[in-house]
Design an enzyme around this catalytic site. Structure first.
Site, PDB file in Angstrom:
ATOM      1  N   HIS A   1       0.813  -1.199   0.000  1.00 59.63           N
ATOM      2  CA  HIS A   1       0.000   0.000   0.000  1.00 59.63           C
ATOM      3  C   HIS A   1       0.853   1.257   0.000  1.00 59.63           C
ATOM      4  O   HIS A   1       0.469   2.280  -0.542  1.00 59.63           O
ATOM      5  CB  HIS A   1      -0.928  -0.009   1.212  1.00 59.63           C
ATOM      6  CG  HIS A   1      -2.342   0.006   0.817  1.00 59.63           C
ATOM      7  ND1 HIS A   1      -3.046  -1.134   0.561  1.00 59.63           N
ATOM      8  CD2 HIS A   1      -3.177   1.035   0.572  1.00 59.63           C
ATOM      9  CE1 HIS A   1      -4.257  -0.811   0.189  1.00 59.63           C
ATOM     10  NE2 HIS A   1      -4.367   0.492   0.186  1.00 59.63           N
TER      11      HIS A   1
ATOM     12  N   CYS B   1     -14.773   9.894  -9.525  1.00 60.31           N
ATOM     13  CA  CYS B   1     -13.523  10.006  -8.781  1.00 60.31           C
ATOM     14  C   CYS B   1     -12.621   8.795  -8.987  1.00 60.31           C
ATOM     15  O   CYS B   1     -11.581   8.681  -8.390  1.00 60.31           O
ATOM     16  CB  CYS B   1     -13.786  10.232  -7.297  1.00 60.31           C
ATOM     17  SG  CYS B   1     -14.569   8.840  -6.495  1.00 60.31           S
TER      18      CYS B   1
ATOM     19  N   ASP C   1     -14.074   0.415  -8.025  1.00 57.34           N
ATOM     20  CA  ASP C   1     -14.886  -0.621  -7.401  1.00 57.34           C
ATOM     21  C   ASP C   1     -16.098  -0.947  -8.263  1.00 57.34           C
ATOM     22  O   ASP C   1     -16.471  -2.107  -8.407  1.00 57.34           O
ATOM     23  CB  ASP C   1     -15.333  -0.183  -5.996  1.00 57.34           C
ATOM     24  CG  ASP C   1     -14.343  -0.656  -4.939  1.00 57.34           C
ATOM     25  OD1 ASP C   1     -13.657  -1.671  -5.194  1.00 57.34           O
ATOM     26  OD2 ASP C   1     -14.256  -0.026  -3.869  1.00 57.34           O
TER      27      ASP C   1
ATOM     28  N   GLU D   1     -20.739   3.108  -6.286  1.00 60.10           N
ATOM     29  CA  GLU D   1     -19.677   2.173  -6.650  1.00 60.10           C
ATOM     30  C   GLU D   1     -20.162   0.738  -6.561  1.00 60.10           C
ATOM     31  O   GLU D   1     -19.376  -0.192  -6.676  1.00 60.10           O
ATOM     32  CB  GLU D   1     -18.440   2.388  -5.759  1.00 60.10           C
ATOM     33  CG  GLU D   1     -18.750   2.385  -4.272  1.00 60.10           C
ATOM     34  CD  GLU D   1     -17.545   2.764  -3.410  1.00 60.10           C
ATOM     35  OE1 GLU D   1     -16.413   2.593  -3.877  1.00 60.10           O
ATOM     36  OE2 GLU D   1     -17.758   3.215  -2.276  1.00 60.10           O
TER      37      GLU D   1
END
Ligand SMILES: Nc1ncnc2c1ncn2[C@@H]1O[C@H](COP(=O)(O)OP(=O)(O)OP(=O)(O)O)[C@@H](O)[C@H]1O
Ligand SMILES: [Mg+2]
Lengths: 208, 814
Positions: B441, B743, B696, B672
């Site tokens: 990450h 986004c 997503d 999403e």
């Protein structure tokens, strides 16, 4: 939520259980130790029941600390410093508290267990009270983590302690007086693990 | 004169020993007895308080030696010692010698006025005479349990032959072995005639500064001394598993990197970009500790234990692969020396856990810094790291922001995402880590921040001298030391930001806002021309810590971003952490399908306390900044209503406490999930805006797990299935009179812009580095024309076809 009253009941009830099982615990100790575990524990908890009324109005921490100090100065056997340290460490978790959340109860038992481990330097499968206490605390923790209730958690803990206690039967003692008997200690249930199981069982019954 | 205390289960036994001593020794010896219990029916046992009183009754500054029989006598004596005052404790020793032999030997020597050390040694050897006598008569005790090892330590002398001497890795191996056994292990550096130190302490061992070719003496004492001796011997003989030995190693080749010819190191590319800058080591600073004393040492000690345990957990979570540095950190956490010192400060000087820990760590750091060996000196950084990790846990604080004097390239063993998230890209120009992988990450965060990063460079990275000029190529995964001056110095990419709004050729303005995670990229977003924040992710506030961030902490964070954004709007998305992360205080369990699991709004509604804390902080920030509130992972109207209900509750509470907030705060949702698209018309009636999260959304529409390499490619936002759903969402929103933003990654992809505009999207939330490109793209488009593109792609049958279509129109227009 565990009220102070239930903690006091726990200690009172455990005192009664010990008195009742005194001979049984001593017999267990006769097989693998020096035939005094029941006598020692009973001597300690009788004294506890004399002292307890003087601190009944104080916080749970003070109550447990009193149990601890009394055991330390009266039990006489290894279980004196061991249970003494159990309650001493437990008392620190409950300092200034009038009630305990399930998480705090777990912490309290965990601290007690760590106290016994620190004091006795025993490990799992050394055939000691650790064999009952340690799986019990784990089971309790796991059960709470799974969002079970305090009672369910305690029931799991008692089950685990019972299983751990029974599992001491085939073990060879590596700590305490029984260790001097080496292989002869095989085939007998550990008295300390037995009293620890009884202690947790009494806790469950006192909370119910 | 040293006094004795005899501890026994039996009073007559102890009294008889005392009698015997008087008979043998003649001179007066101070002896106290603690034996038996006050129970006429069962007088055998030991009593902690009696032992404590016995010690105190014969105590003098010369010291007291306590001898005991078996079982509870040992436990009780140990406990009694803890009840003594700290000064007394240092002068009272428990002796493992057999009671009768030990007591007699000790008395004889004590009567001569010998000091405590001598008395102990003498007592401990008291069994030797008897043993050698009986051994001679062939009743040798069992070899492995020889009581000899109890009394007399085994010793051996070993030569250290590995090139770097007892540096971190060998010391760590040594300590790990020593700690597997009961025996005490002590080590001294013969070559430098040091004192003995604890062989179970990695610090102490390294501080001996044992170099290649030097000799150590190791002493083992305890019932498994023979076993541990063998293992340690073996370890040293095998040069701690290091291949090169002194003979094959050129002297003074301590820094292999600086001597390599091409000066290049290759790692794994993690975040693109090339940059040249001096190197700094990422150093934690020890946080300030305000409270020095506490009245409850027991409690402080427990707190420290707990913090150590938490730190251990954190490190274990951090190390997915074998990572020697973190393995060593774990050893520091278990270092008995550090524990003992901290314990003393807590119990003897009533210090708080944090104050004591800081003192101990600072001392250890100073010890390292005083060493001659540069490699060992550098290990101070590990202590700093571990020290501040524990302190932060104790003090309940998160990451401490990094302050650099000059913009630099950072070097670190490995970094957590939350650490990287705090970096300011103006200061941290590049990042190199010794461990980690491109999928960490932290690498993703670095690329969000636009900081070039190379990971997995190996331990050699940590030997680069500070301030070395370095070129990092995050695209190829190569770093170059002291790049030649011909190498063109590529300044950190300075885009020429278009501060003007993004307006199509036919005069339509499209809002361009930024996706950010913290202060660092907030600045970058502004510099690149963002008109606000379209997505402030808040996850990083919550990761890598043991307690959730407090309301104040969050408020500060939101306000800091507000200060940078000024009048511009900031859309804050509430927490979305799934089971692919590990967060101690969230009861996250391993889920087979984290993406479909307990995360986002579902989790927040299940944890109202945590959620309300965040809502309070966000609402409080809205008093002075233009904040918009957004919920992630919405699938139903019910969820939105429940979340809004909580918002109203928090608003009522704030009103009651007379705390300001924006009562008109805009509330929106992420679209999403396919469910949200299907329900978009009804959801639009509940909220003020939609923001489509294409990443997503694509994986859920395509039923393809983004983390599963076999199917990840299917989760493609160019799929007509996804584009159709975007259109559906936009239509529903516009029918209800609310706006739609995008986004996801798609909005940062210039090629996708004609389609997104064509589908009717009102606003784009873009990664800061991509903003100038997107704005330029918009300026080249004609909104009316894009409508046709939008309609056309919806009729295509595959992502491939859409891509092809898009590449054609691009050339048409430009
Ligand atoms: N070191 C130890 N760590 C944990 N538990 C121990 C240890 N030593 C003994 N025990 C527990 O204590 C129990 C015995 O308690 P008891 O009160 O009978 O002490 P004891 O062993 O007889 O003491 P003594 O050494 O005075 O004879 C054992 O059954 C075992 O469960
Ligand atoms: Mg016994």
């Amino acid at each position: 939520m565990l009220e102070k009253k239930q903690i006091i009941d726990w200690i009172d009830n455990f005192t009664a259980v010990i008195a009742e099982k005194k001979d049984y615990l001593t017999e267990l100790d006769a097989a693998i130790g020096d035939a005094d575990h029941g006598i020692n524990m009973n001597r300690g908890f009788q004294k506890v029941s004399e002292k307890l009324p003087t601190v009944i109005d104080r916080d749970i921490g003070t109550i447990l600390k009193t149990v601890s100090m009394t055991l330390i100065s009266t039990v006489g056997g290894a279980s004196g410093p061991l249970y003494g340290t159990f309650f001493l460490k437990a008392s620190a978790v409950a300092a200034q508290k009038e009630e305990l959340t399930p998480e705090e109860l777990v912490q309290l038992l965990q601290a007690g267990l760590e106290g016994v481990m620190y004091r006795g330097k025993a490990q799992l499968e050394d055939k000691t009270m650790i064999d009952a206490l340690s799986p019990a605390v784990d089971a309790f923790k796991q059960s709470l983590a799974n969002n079970n209730s305090e009672l369910e958690g305690l029931q799991k803990a008692v089950d685990a302690a019972e299983e751990g206690m029974k599992k001491t039967i085939p073990l060879i003692a590596r700590k305490g007086r029984a260790s001097y008997l080496g292989e002869r200690s095989m085939g007998h249930q550990d008295p300390g693990a037995t009293s620890s199981y009884l202690m947790l069982k009494t806790l469950l019954e006192s909370v119910r | 004169m040293v006094s004795l205390v005899l501890v026994s289960h039996s009073l007559p036994l102890a009294e008889s020993i005392a009698n015997l001593i008087q008979h043998i020794v003649k001179e007066d010896v101070n002896i106290a007895i603690a034996a038996g219990v006050d129970d006429p029916e069962h007088p055998w046992g030991t009593d902690v308080i009696k032992i404590q009183e016995a010690i105190e009754s014969v105590y003098s500054d010369d010291g007291v030696l306590v001898l005991m029989d078996l079982g509870s006598a040992v436990l009780s004596a140990e406990m009694a010692l803890e009840f003594l005052s700290p000064e007394q404790q240092t002068k009272v020793k428990l002796c493992a010698a057999p009671l009768v032999e030990g007591a007699i030997a000790a008395s004889v020597i004590a009567a001569t006025g010998a000091n405590l050390e001598t008395v102990i040694t003498e007592a401990q050897q008291s069994l030797t005479a008897k043993l050698s006598h009986l051994e001679a008569s062939n009743i040798a005790p069992q070899a492995e349990l020889s009581p000899q090892s109890l009394t007399k330590p085994l010793t051996c002398v070993l030569t250290i032959n590995n090139p770097l001497g007892l540096h971190l890795r060998p010391a760590a191996q040594f300590v790990s072995i020593a700690n597997q056994f009961n025996s005490d292990v002590r080590v001294k550096n013969i070559t430098r005639s040091s004192d003995f130190v604890n062989g179970k302490s990695v610090n102490q061992l390294m501080l001996l500064e044992v170099r290649s070719g030097e000799q150590i003496e190791v002493e083992f004492k305890g019932d498994d001394a023979t076993l541990v001796l063998q293992e340690i011997k073996e370890l040293v003989k095998n040069n701690f598993g290091e291949v090169e030995s002194l003979t094959t190693q050129k002297p003074n080749s301590k820094q292999p990197i600086s001597t390599t010819t091409n000066n290049e190191l290759i790692g794994i590319p993690a975040s693109p970009g090339i940059v040249i800058a001096p190197v700094v080591y990422y150093q934690q600073t020890l946080p300030e500790v305000k409270t020095k004393n506490s009245e409850n040492p027991e409690h402080e000690w427990q707190k420290l234990q707990l913090a150590l345990q938490n730190a251990r957990q954190q490190i274990e979570n951090l190390t997915t692969q074998e990572n020697p540095i973190f393995q060593a950190h774990l050893l520091y956490l278990d270092d008995p020396q550090l524990h003992t010192q901290a314990k003393q400060l807590i119990f003897e000087q009533q210090q708080t856990a944090s104050y004591a820990w800081k003192t101990v760590i600072e001392q250890a750091i100073a010890d390292y810094q005083n060493l001659e060996d540069e490699y060992l000196q550098a290990r101070a950084i590990d202590l700093l790291d571990i020290g501040s990790r524990v302190l932060k846990i104790l003090l309940g604080i998160g990451i401490i922001p990094l302050e650099l004097e000059t913009p630099s390239i950072l070097i670190a063993p490995q970094l957590t995402p939350s650490e990287v998230a705090q970096f300011n890209p103006q200061q941290v120009l590049g990042i190199c880590t010794a461990f980690g992988s491109a999928t960490d990450h932290s690498a993703i965060v670095a690329s969000l921040l636009g900081i070039p990063m190379v990971v997995g460079m190996g331990e050699e990275l940590l030997e680069i001298p500070p301030h070395t000029r370095l070129q990092i190529d995050g695209t190829k995964g190569i770093i170059t030391l002291n790049p030649s001056s011909e190498t063109s110095i590529s300044e950190p990419p300075q885009p020429s930001p278009m501060i003007e709004p993004a307006i199509t050729r036919d005069g339509h303005e499209i809002g361009i806002v930024a996706n950010i995670i913290g202060v660092g990229d907030a600045q970058k977003a502004i510099a690149n021309g963002a008109e606000g924040v379209g997505l402030l992710r808040t996850e990083f506030l919550y990761l890598d810590r043991v307690t959730p961030p407090t309301e104040e902490e969050q408020l500060e964070f939101y306000q800091a971003i507000g200060a940078i954004m000024g009048e511009r709007p900031i859309t804050i998305r509430t927490l979305d952490i799934g089971a692919d992360k590990s967060v101690d205080y969230l009861d996250l369990f391993v889920e087979t399908n984290p993406g479909l699991g307990w995360r986002g709004i579902r989790q927040s509604l299940d944890c109202p306390d945590l959620f309300k804390t965040q809502l309070r902080a966000i609402l409080r920030a809205s008093a002075r900044h233009k904040i918009k509130l957004m919920f992630p992972m919405v699938t139903s109207v019910r969820e939105v209503r429940a979340a809004k209900q909580l918002v109203s509750e928090v608003q009522a509470e704030l009103r009651e406490s007379k705390i300001d907030f924006d009562s008109e705060i805009a509330i929106g949702i992420m679209v999403e999930t396919p469910a949200a698209v299907a329900m978009a018309d009804l959801l639009a009636k509940e909220v003020d805006f939609f923001s489509i999260g294409t990443n997503d959304l694509s994986q859920y529409i395509m039923a393809a797990d983004r983390t599963n390499t076999k199917v990840a490619a299917l989760a493609d936002a160019y799929e007509p299935a996804v584009l159709r759903m975007i259109r559906q969402t936009v239509d529903a929103a516009h029918n209800a009179g609310i706006t739609v933003s995008v986004c996801g990654q798609l909005a940062s992809d210039p090629k996708a812009i004609p389609i997104l505009l064509g589908l009717g999207v009102d606003e784009l939330s873009v990664n800061p580095p991509a903003i100038p490109g997107i704005k330029a793209k918009i300026a080249s488009l004609n909104r009316l024309e894009t409508k046709a593109f939008g309609n056309a792609v919806l009729q295509l049958d595959s992502a491939v076809a859409v891509r092809e279509y898009v590449s054609n129109i691009v050339t048409d227009i430009m």
